[in-house]
Motif scaffolding. Structure first.
Motif, short mmCIF file in Angstrom:
data_model
loop_
_atom_site.label_atom_id
_atom_site.label_comp_id
_atom_site.label_asym_id
_atom_site.label_seq_id
_atom_site.Cartn_x
_atom_site.Cartn_y
_atom_site.Cartn_z
N ASN A 263 0.54 11.57 -0.39
CA ASN A 263 1.80 10.48 0.04
C ASN A 263 2.74 9.86 -1.31
O ASN A 263 2.83 8.49 -1.65
N ARG A 264 3.14 10.75 -1.82
CA ARG A 264 4.15 10.57 -3.22
C ARG A 264 5.49 11.06 -2.24
O ARG A 264 6.37 12.19 -1.84
N ASP B 83 2.89 1.59 -6.21
CA ASP B 83 3.67 1.74 -7.10
C ASP B 83 5.02 2.49 -7.06
O ASP B 83 5.53 3.23 -7.56
N GLU B 84 6.01 1.72 -7.78
CA GLU B 84 7.20 1.76 -6.94
C GLU B 84 7.66 2.03 -9.34
O GLU B 84 7.78 1.86 -9.44
N ARG B 85 8.13 3.84 -9.09
CA ARG B 85 8.49 3.95 -9.93
C ARG B 85 10.15 4.43 -10.09
O ARG B 85 10.61 4.84 -9.24
N ALA B 86 11.17 4.24 -11.05
CA ALA B 86 12.54 5.06 -11.33
C ALA B 86 12.71 5.36 -12.58
O ALA B 86 12.43 4.74 -13.44
N MET C 140 10.01 7.36 -6.98
CA MET C 140 9.20 7.64 -6.64
C MET C 140 8.48 6.17 -5.82
O MET C 140 8.25 5.16 -6.97
N LYS C 141 7.36 6.69 -4.80
CA LYS C 141 6.60 5.34 -4.48
C LYS C 141 5.38 6.44 -4.38
O LYS C 141 5.83 7.53 -3.91
#
Length: 198
Positions: free
Chosen positions: A47-48, A77-80, A59-60
């Motif tokens: 689920n990434r 959690d949203e990463r950018a 990436m979620k």
């Protein structure tokens, strides 16, 4: 920031009218999402969701110890940014990120263009997305600062939708719908992993 969101199908013009009642138009844009994984679907079956959105890496990642309830409110959690992707995936810099991902066997598995119209109705952002492969979906999003705020945000989204008589039926995300139409083997792997239920 933590994104709490729920997707809705707009089955009639009345659904869209009720959803947007009292909302302020923010703008519209088009963008291409390209999603990445390896040949055994290591990322997506955990689920990434790694994507390149018009040159911006994102990436979620699901919040720990959260499960989808009957209303299917997603909590990520949203990463950018390239550095965040390298840290998350433990990829050293040898070349550009796309090349370094490919060296690890992580390559594109789907790509599509979205035409998005965005609205704000405090405290929600409402996006209506039309994909170039013919799928249309609305997302109601609430951003929160801490994990402790997630459950309250999810309840607010559900209440907002109920007040607008929107169906709480689970809705496939854009990438999942693309896989349903184009890559049944990947879709089945997600089903076996419990990420989706088909």
């Amino acid at each position: 920031m933590i994104e709490v969101e729920k997707k809705f199908l707009l089955e009639s013009p009345d659904d869209e009218r009720r959803l947007l009642e009292g909302a302020t138009f923010l703008g519209e844009k088009k963008y291409r999402d390209t999603y990445y994984d390896d040949a055994t679907y290591t990322l997506t079956t955990s689920n990434r969701w790694l994507r390149d959105r018009d040159g911006v890496w994102e990436m979620k990642i699901p919040l720990p110890n959260t499960t989808r309830d009957e209303d299917w409110v997603n909590q990520y959690d949203e990463r950018a940014g390239e550095e965040a992707m390298r840290d998350t995936l433990n990829i050293l810099k040898n070349n550009n990120l796309k090349s370094d991902l490919a060296a690890r066997g992580i390559k594109p598995f789907c790509s599509f263009v979205t035409h998005r119209t965005s609205y704000k109705r405090d405290p929600f952002i409402i996006d209506i997305d039309m994909m170039d492969y013919g799928f249309r979906v609305a997302e109601v999003e609430y951003m929160v600062e801490t994990k402790g705020d997630v459950d309250a945000a999810a309840k607010k989204i559900i209440q907002f939708a109920k007040e607008r008589a929107l169906s709480p039926t689970p809705v496939r995300g854009k990438c999942i719908e693309w896989l349903r139409r184009n890559n049944p083997a990947h879709l089945e792997a997600l089903n076996r992993a419990g990420i989706i239920h088909i």
